[in-house]
Design an enzyme around this catalytic site. Structure first.
Site, PDB file in Angstrom:
ATOM      1  N   ASP A 155       0.915  -1.145   0.160  1.00 20.69           N
ATOM      2  CA  ASP A 155       0.141  -0.046  -0.052  1.00 20.69           C
ATOM      3  C   ASP A 155       0.763   1.258   0.090  1.00 20.69           C
ATOM      4  OD1 ASP A 155      -2.741   0.830   0.102  1.00 20.69           O
ATOM      5  OD2 ASP A 155      -2.898  -0.922   1.616  1.00 20.69           O
ATOM      6  N   GLU A 176      -6.840   2.420  -6.288  1.00 20.11           N
ATOM      7  CA  GLU A 176      -8.319   2.649  -5.499  1.00 20.11           C
ATOM      8  C   GLU A 176      -8.889   3.961  -5.976  1.00 20.11           C
ATOM      9  OE1 GLU A 176     -10.306   2.203  -1.243  1.00 20.11           O
ATOM     10  OE2 GLU A 176      -8.660   3.678  -1.403  1.00 20.11           O
ATOM     11  N   HIS A 192     -10.820  -4.903   3.219  1.00 17.58           N
ATOM     12  CA  HIS A 192     -10.746  -4.469   4.716  1.00 17.58           C
ATOM     13  C   HIS A 192     -11.654  -3.270   5.063  1.00 17.58           C
ATOM     14  CE1 HIS A 192      -7.938  -1.641   2.590  1.00 17.58           C
ATOM     15  NE2 HIS A 192      -8.074  -0.768   3.664  1.00 17.58           N
ATOM     16  N   ASP A 193     -12.384  -2.809   4.017  1.00 17.06           N
ATOM     17  CA  ASP A 193     -13.252  -1.546   4.365  1.00 17.06           C
ATOM     18  C   ASP A 193     -14.783  -2.050   4.121  1.00 17.06           C
ATOM     19  OD1 ASP A 193     -11.272   0.424   4.816  1.00 17.06           O
ATOM     20  OD2 ASP A 193     -10.915   0.778   2.788  1.00 17.06           O
ATOM     21  N   ASP A 247      -3.873   3.910  -2.478  1.00 16.59           N
ATOM     22  CA  ASP A 247      -4.885   4.212  -1.675  1.00 16.59           C
ATOM     23  C   ASP A 247      -5.459   5.658  -2.026  1.00 16.59           C
ATOM     24  OD1 ASP A 247      -6.721   3.653   0.902  1.00 16.59           O
ATOM     25  OD2 ASP A 247      -5.769   5.693   1.286  1.00 16.59           O
TER      26      ASP A 247
END
Length: 538
Positions: free
Chosen positions: A99, A270, A330-331, A201
């Site tokens: 990330d 993303e 994970h969100d 991200d």
């Protein structure tokens, strides 16, 4: 077969390090834990791993608030641990993606500490600062994704700073060329170490509107948020000016120039904008990002028509780029809970994995999907996510998808010898790796079988996609690559179905993919509940 870049059609396994494996008993997963379980990851048949942030951070947003981009947080280990991880992954044939959170830092970053101190220091313009309105209120109406206004007063400067996320995550000012150079230099540090790719991200949040224009209001009937609470005022605006600015395009092209200096290095962005599919197509055209993904398949919407419409919408706009799909991360709530409709069987889990891994593009698979994990119920007193704490009880945050991976059936699921940072639910221990290894019909074995079978189907990894008209609850499409055409058919219901496919009367069904297999005879397909059919089209 033509040689394709490693990332095209790749299955990328997302590791959330806090919840993977803890080796020192502090209740939080770490890099040595990832090293210890890399053989397991390789056994799944995936192509790469994506590791969520492990950099030095006060952990207000669990690592997405970075205080030092080049240091491993002691909670996770050391740089030497990461070097060992990289070496072992490569020895196992796994690519490593990390990330990179470029749009904002922690308020504990040295850059921000200097910037907030005064209006005339060397980094005074490295963050987004603005004067108050004459009445002392923030400079415009922008809102934070995590609730409330997106501006925080800083008395040391007598100005507001912008934070699109938590108050402790100030936004960098990418209109400053020095900021861009510093950010790219941090990226270069990890490329020089040998990472194979970057997951970027919130990459469309790097630039803001330099004129700080107000976002227009959004009509109530259009306030449908992806990945945030339905009562979050963030949904009350069109976010035209606080992200997705045209200046981001030249920056992405400069980032790509850097990546192209490293053989095989790839960027996955993303993207969450007012029209994420259009932005994904734009950001992956030309020499920009290699891949992009958005939240379109991370919603509660689950039907063959919705998935077909989403993919066809992107395909119509994406002339050059390459998509990446995810149905869990994970969100968001785990997919078996969001889409399972009460059915969380191994057949359902396998069908969903096969479906997303058969779409045109690459795929991100979140840790635990191979086990068929559902969303965990985390009581309020155990919540860690500031997002969930703020919006409880209407929105419980992201902790339910972040609980530790269950390795065995012991009290702490083999994750830690200490107290886990989030509780492990009983129903997850029942799905532990150790237990599923012993069951040849488990989600884990189905996942491995399918991934191994998929590797031998270049059309599924690299081919074009064309949808076939079939009634709900079936989804059908073909993938074609270098003379090979594969028909893929999925039953989204728990009941058996029959699907007439007269155009495929001579197609021959594949077997050996390890899932609930359908049959095909004279253009008529029979599928069990949550069944899957793949066929060679002649």
């Amino acid at each position: 077969m033509s040689e394709a870049p490693w990332w095209r059609g790749a299955v990328i396994y997302q590791i959330y390090p806090r919840s993977f494996l803890d080796t020192n008993g502090d209740g939080v997963g770490d890099l040595p834990g990832i090293v210890e379980k890399l053989d397991y990851v390789a056994s799944l048949g995936v192509d790469a791993i994506w590791i969520a942030p492990f950099f030095r951070s006060p952990m207000a947003d669990f690592g997405y608030d970075i205080a030092d981009y080049r240091a491993v947080d002691p909670l996770f280990g050391t740089l030497e641990d990461f070097d060992q991880l990289l070496a072992k992954a490569h020895a196992l044939g796994l690519k490593v993606m990390i990330d990179q959170v470029l749009s904002h830092t922690s308020d504990q970053h040295a850059w921000f500490k200097e910037s907030r101190a005064s209006g005339d220091n060397p980094r005074s313009d490295w963050y987004v600062w603005a004067d108050a309105r004459p009445d002392g209120t923030p400079p415009n109406n922008w809102l934070s994704l995590f609730g409330g206004v997106a501006w925080q007063w800083e008395p040391r400067r007598g100005q507001y700073y912008l934070h699109n996320f938590l108050t402790s995550q100030p936004d960098l000012n990418f209109h400053n060329a020095q900021v861009q150079r510093a950010v790219l230099d941090n990226v270069k540090f990890w490329l020089d170490k040998g990472v194979d790719g970057l997951r970027l991200d919130a990459i469309n949040f790097c630039f803001h509107d330099a004129l700080l224009r107000d976002n227009p209001p959004k009509p109530e009937e259009k306030r449908v948020g992806r990945g945030f609470s339905p009562d979050n005022p963030y949904a009350f605006q069109y976010h035209y000016f606080n992200n997705t600015q045209p200046e981001n395009i030249p920056f992405l092209e400069e980032l790509r120039q850097l990546l192209d200096k490293y053989d095989g290095a790839v960027a996955l962005g993303e993207i969450s904008s007012e029209d994420s599919l259009a932005t994904t197509a734009e950001y992956t055209s030309g020499k920009r990002l290699h891949m992009g993904y958005s939240f379109e398949l991370l919603t509660d919407d689950f039907s063959a028509a919705y998935i077909r419409g989403t993919v066809e919408n992107l395909e119509a706009q994406m002339r050059e780029g390459w998509p990446c799909w995810a149905i869990s991360n994970h969100d968001v709530e785990r997919v078996l809970t969001r889409w399972g409709q009460g059915d969380t069987t191994a057949h359902m889990a396998g069908m969903l994995t096969a479906m997303v891994c058969s779409l045109r593009g690459s795929v991100c698979v979140y840790q635990g999907e191979e086990l068929g994990l559902t969303e965990a119920e985390v009581p309020f007193e155990s919540l860690q996510d500031p997002y969930g704490i703020t919006f409880w009880p209407n929105f419980k945050g992201r902790d339910g998808c972040r609980t530790p991976l269950p390795w065995n059936e012991n009290a702490n699921a083999g994750f830690t010898h200490g107290k886990p940072w989030l509780p492990v639910p009983d129903d997850h221990r029942a799905l532990a790796v150790s237990r599923q290894e012993l069951d040849p019909h488990s989600s884990l074995h189905n996942f491995r079988s399918f991934m191994q079978w998929r590797k031998g189907q270049p059309a599924l990894r690299l081919g074009d996609i064309r949808f076939v008209d079939v009634p709900e609850p079936a989804l059908a499409f073909t993938r074609t690559y270098e003379g090979q055409t594969v028909l893929a058919l999925f039953n989204f219901s728990a009941s058996p179905i029959t699907v007439d496919l007269p155009a495929f009367a001579h197609a021959r069904a594949f077997n050996g993919h390890g899932l609930a297999e359908g049959s095909l005879s004279d253009g008529r397909a029979e599928l069990p509940g949550h069944g899957v059919l793949f066929a060679q089209v002649t």
